[in-house]
Each structure stands twice: as structure tokens, then as C-alpha cells.
Design a protein around this motif. Structure first.
Motif, mmCIF file in Angstrom:
data_model
loop_
_atom_site.group_PDB
_atom_site.id
_atom_site.type_symbol
_atom_site.label_atom_id
_atom_site.label_comp_id
_atom_site.label_asym_id
_atom_site.label_seq_id
_atom_site.Cartn_x
_atom_site.Cartn_y
_atom_site.Cartn_z
ATOM 1 N N ARG A 1 0.863 -1.182 0.000
ATOM 2 C CA ARG A 1 0.000 0.000 0.000
ATOM 3 C C ARG A 1 0.900 1.233 0.000
ATOM 4 N NH1 ARG A 1 -2.563 -1.263 4.279
ATOM 5 N NH2 ARG A 1 -1.439 0.108 5.666
ATOM 6 N N ILE A 2 0.684 2.123 -0.985
ATOM 7 C CA ILE A 2 1.489 3.330 -1.120
ATOM 8 C C ILE A 2 0.580 4.539 -0.997
ATOM 9 C CG2 ILE A 2 2.936 4.668 -2.691
ATOM 10 C CD1 ILE A 2 3.992 2.042 -3.759
ATOM 11 N N LYS A 3 0.996 5.492 -0.189
ATOM 12 C CA LYS A 3 0.216 6.708 0.022
ATOM 13 C C LYS A 3 0.932 7.870 -0.654
ATOM 14 C CE LYS A 3 -2.104 9.267 3.638
ATOM 15 N NZ LYS A 3 -2.348 9.399 5.071
ATOM 16 N N GLU A 4 0.239 8.519 -1.572
ATOM 17 C CA GLU A 4 0.764 9.687 -2.280
ATOM 18 C C GLU A 4 -0.182 10.848 -2.021
ATOM 19 O OE1 GLU A 4 0.795 8.184 -6.249
ATOM 20 O OE2 GLU A 4 2.817 7.377 -6.059
ATOM 21 N N GLY A 5 0.243 11.749 -1.165
ATOM 22 C CA GLY A 5 -0.640 12.858 -0.798
ATOM 23 C C GLY A 5 -1.817 12.337 0.002
ATOM 24 N N ASP A 6 -3.028 12.571 -0.478
ATOM 25 C CA ASP A 6 -4.216 12.054 0.201
ATOM 26 C C ASP A 6 -4.799 10.838 -0.508
ATOM 27 O OD1 ASP A 6 -4.796 13.668 -1.939
ATOM 28 O OD2 ASP A 6 -6.705 14.386 -1.134
ATOM 29 N N LYS A 7 -4.108 10.312 -1.538
ATOM 30 C CA LYS A 7 -4.563 9.130 -2.264
ATOM 31 C C LYS A 7 -3.763 7.906 -1.818
ATOM 32 C CE LYS A 7 -5.718 11.591 -6.515
ATOM 33 N NZ LYS A 7 -5.421 11.681 -7.944
ATOM 34 N N GLU A 8 -4.408 6.748 -1.881
ATOM 35 C CA GLU A 8 -3.744 5.477 -1.593
ATOM 36 C C GLU A 8 -3.942 4.541 -2.769
ATOM 37 O OE1 GLU A 8 -4.357 3.282 1.930
ATOM 38 O OE2 GLU A 8 -3.920 4.978 3.243
ATOM 39 N N ARG A 9 -2.895 3.771 -3.056
ATOM 40 C CA ARG A 9 -2.982 2.778 -4.125
ATOM 41 C C ARG A 9 -2.184 1.550 -3.721
ATOM 42 N NH1 ARG A 9 1.643 2.725 -7.508
ATOM 43 N NH2 ARG A 9 3.071 4.432 -7.055
ATOM 44 N N THR A 10 -2.415 0.457 -4.429
ATOM 45 C CA THR A 10 -1.697 -0.784 -4.167
ATOM 46 C C THR A 10 -0.727 -1.046 -5.311
ATOM 47 O OG1 THR A 10 -3.594 -1.679 -2.983
ATOM 48 C CG2 THR A 10 -1.942 -3.247 -3.727
ATOM 49 N N GLN A 11 0.520 -1.275 -4.976
ATOM 50 C CA GLN A 11 1.549 -1.581 -5.968
ATOM 51 C C GLN A 11 2.017 -3.016 -5.762
ATOM 52 O OE1 GLN A 11 5.102 0.759 -5.634
ATOM 53 N NE2 GLN A 11 5.791 0.224 -7.682
ATOM 54 N N VAL A 12 2.138 -3.767 -6.850
ATOM 55 C CA VAL A 12 2.552 -5.166 -6.786
ATOM 56 C C VAL A 12 3.981 -5.279 -7.309
ATOM 57 C CG1 VAL A 12 2.071 -7.500 -7.586
ATOM 58 C CG2 VAL A 12 0.190 -5.961 -7.086
ATOM 59 N N PHE A 13 4.825 -5.966 -6.552
ATOM 60 C CA PHE A 13 6.212 -6.207 -6.938
ATOM 61 C C PHE A 13 6.393 -7.717 -6.983
ATOM 62 C CE2 PHE A 13 10.799 -6.470 -6.402
ATOM 63 C CZ PHE A 13 11.253 -5.396 -7.144
ATOM 64 N N GLU A 14 6.686 -8.259 -8.176
ATOM 65 C CA GLU A 14 6.806 -9.699 -8.357
ATOM 66 C C GLU A 14 8.233 -10.057 -8.703
ATOM 67 O OE1 GLU A 14 5.195 -13.225 -11.313
ATOM 68 O OE2 GLU A 14 4.056 -11.373 -11.150
ATOM 69 N N GLY A 15 8.807 -11.019 -7.983
ATOM 70 C CA GLY A 15 10.176 -11.426 -8.256
ATOM 71 C C GLY A 15 10.598 -12.614 -7.413
ATOM 72 N N ILE A 16 11.891 -12.917 -7.468
ATOM 73 C CA ILE A 16 12.478 -14.053 -6.769
ATOM 74 C C ILE A 16 13.026 -13.586 -5.425
ATOM 75 C CG2 ILE A 16 14.295 -15.804 -6.847
ATOM 76 C CD1 ILE A 16 14.156 -15.632 -9.870
ATOM 77 N N VAL A 17 12.797 -14.380 -4.393
ATOM 78 C CA VAL A 17 13.357 -14.077 -3.077
ATOM 79 C C VAL A 17 14.828 -14.473 -3.093
ATOM 80 C CG1 VAL A 17 13.218 -14.532 -0.607
ATOM 81 C CG2 VAL A 17 11.150 -14.495 -1.969
ATOM 82 N N LEU A 18 15.716 -13.480 -2.955
ATOM 83 C CA LEU A 18 17.150 -13.738 -2.957
ATOM 84 C C LEU A 18 17.674 -14.066 -1.571
ATOM 85 C CD1 LEU A 18 18.772 -11.038 -5.255
ATOM 86 C CD2 LEU A 18 18.140 -13.361 -5.805
ATOM 87 N N ALA A 19 17.186 -13.360 -0.559
ATOM 88 C CA ALA A 19 17.749 -13.525 0.776
ATOM 89 C C ALA A 19 16.709 -13.214 1.840
ATOM 90 C CB ALA A 19 18.942 -12.597 0.949
ATOM 91 N N ILE A 20 16.901 -13.839 2.982
ATOM 92 C CA ILE A 20 16.136 -13.529 4.183
ATOM 93 C C ILE A 20 17.164 -13.236 5.262
ATOM 94 C CG2 ILE A 20 14.553 -14.416 5.926
ATOM 95 C CD1 ILE A 20 13.436 -16.283 3.749
#
Length: 127
Positions: A35-54
Motif C-alpha cells: 500500500r502506497i500513500k501519495e498525498g491524500d490518495k492510496e494505491r496498491t503496488q505489486v512487486f513480483e520477483g524471486i526471493v534472494l535472501a532472508i
């Protein structure tokens, strides 16, 4: 005798991690909805990839995700596990079961075709 006791106290590297009942490990391909908040708006951004490290312990755990962006440029993001901005994590593909490495940093130098072999090996072992 004292050396053996010293080595027993060293914690093992984290290979699996749990976020809201979703268990994933190093080598899995995941989607992170943030969830990303820009000013007074909120949107959902999806990031898809490989887990490299924990890495990290207890509430300070973090995981690194790498995706291939436009033009073949690799993009990496480090997410804190307990971040309130992470809405959900879903697994797209399971990686190599019982991965022998805790950190997959060598993937940075591999082409996408060789990275896909990680998933094909898993499929062959499970069949």
C-alpha cells in the motif's frame, strides 16, 4: 570441548519465513502487494520477483526480492517483514525445495533462462 559448545550457539541462516500464514522461502517467486500513500490518495503496488535472501532476527526480519524490469534491468527491493504497508504476499512458484544456499546472490549474474531451471528442477523432483 569449548569450541564445540561455541559452534552450537551460532543460529542457522533463515531459509523460510512466514507472513500472515503465507510461508515462503529463498528461491520462491512471490508477489508482494504494498500500500502506497501519495498525498491524500492510496494505491496498491505489486512487486513480483524471486526471493534472494532472508536476513535479520525476530521482529527485524527482512527479505530481498529481485525482478527483471524493462530492458532486462534487474530491480531489487528489500522489504521489512513486519511493515504495515505490506498488504499480502502470494506465492507464484515454489523454488528449489531444500535450497542449499541461504543467499542466492549468484542469480544476479545469471540470464533469465538459467534462473528458470530452478523451477523446472523442483517440478521434476516432485513428480
Amino acid at each position: 570441548m569449548k569450541k564445540a559448545a561455541y559452534f552450537c550457539k551460532i543460529p542457522s541462516m533463515a531459509l523460510k519465513i512466514v507472513h500472515k500464514e503465507t510461508e515462503f522461502s529463498v528461491g520462491d517467486k512471490i508477489k508482494v502487494s504494498q500500500r502506497i500513500k501519495e498525498g491524500d490518495k492510496e494505491r496498491t503496488q505489486v512487486f513480483e520477483g524471486i526471493v534472494l535472501a532472508i536476513k535479520g532476527r525476530e521482529e527485524n526480519k527482512m527479505f530481498t526480492v529481485r525482478k527483471m524490469g524493462a530492458g532486462g534491468i534487474g530491480v531489487e527491493r528489500i522489504f521489512p517483514l513486519d511493515s504495515p504497508t505490506i498488504e499480502k504476499i502470494s506465492i507464484v512458484k515454489k523454488g528449489l525445495a531444500g535450497s542449499k544456499r541461504a543467499k542466492l546472490y549468484y542469480i544476479r549474474k545469471k540470464p533469465a533462462r538459467e534462473i528458470e531451471k530452478i523451477y523446472s528442477r523442483t517440478f521434476r523432483k516432485s513428480s
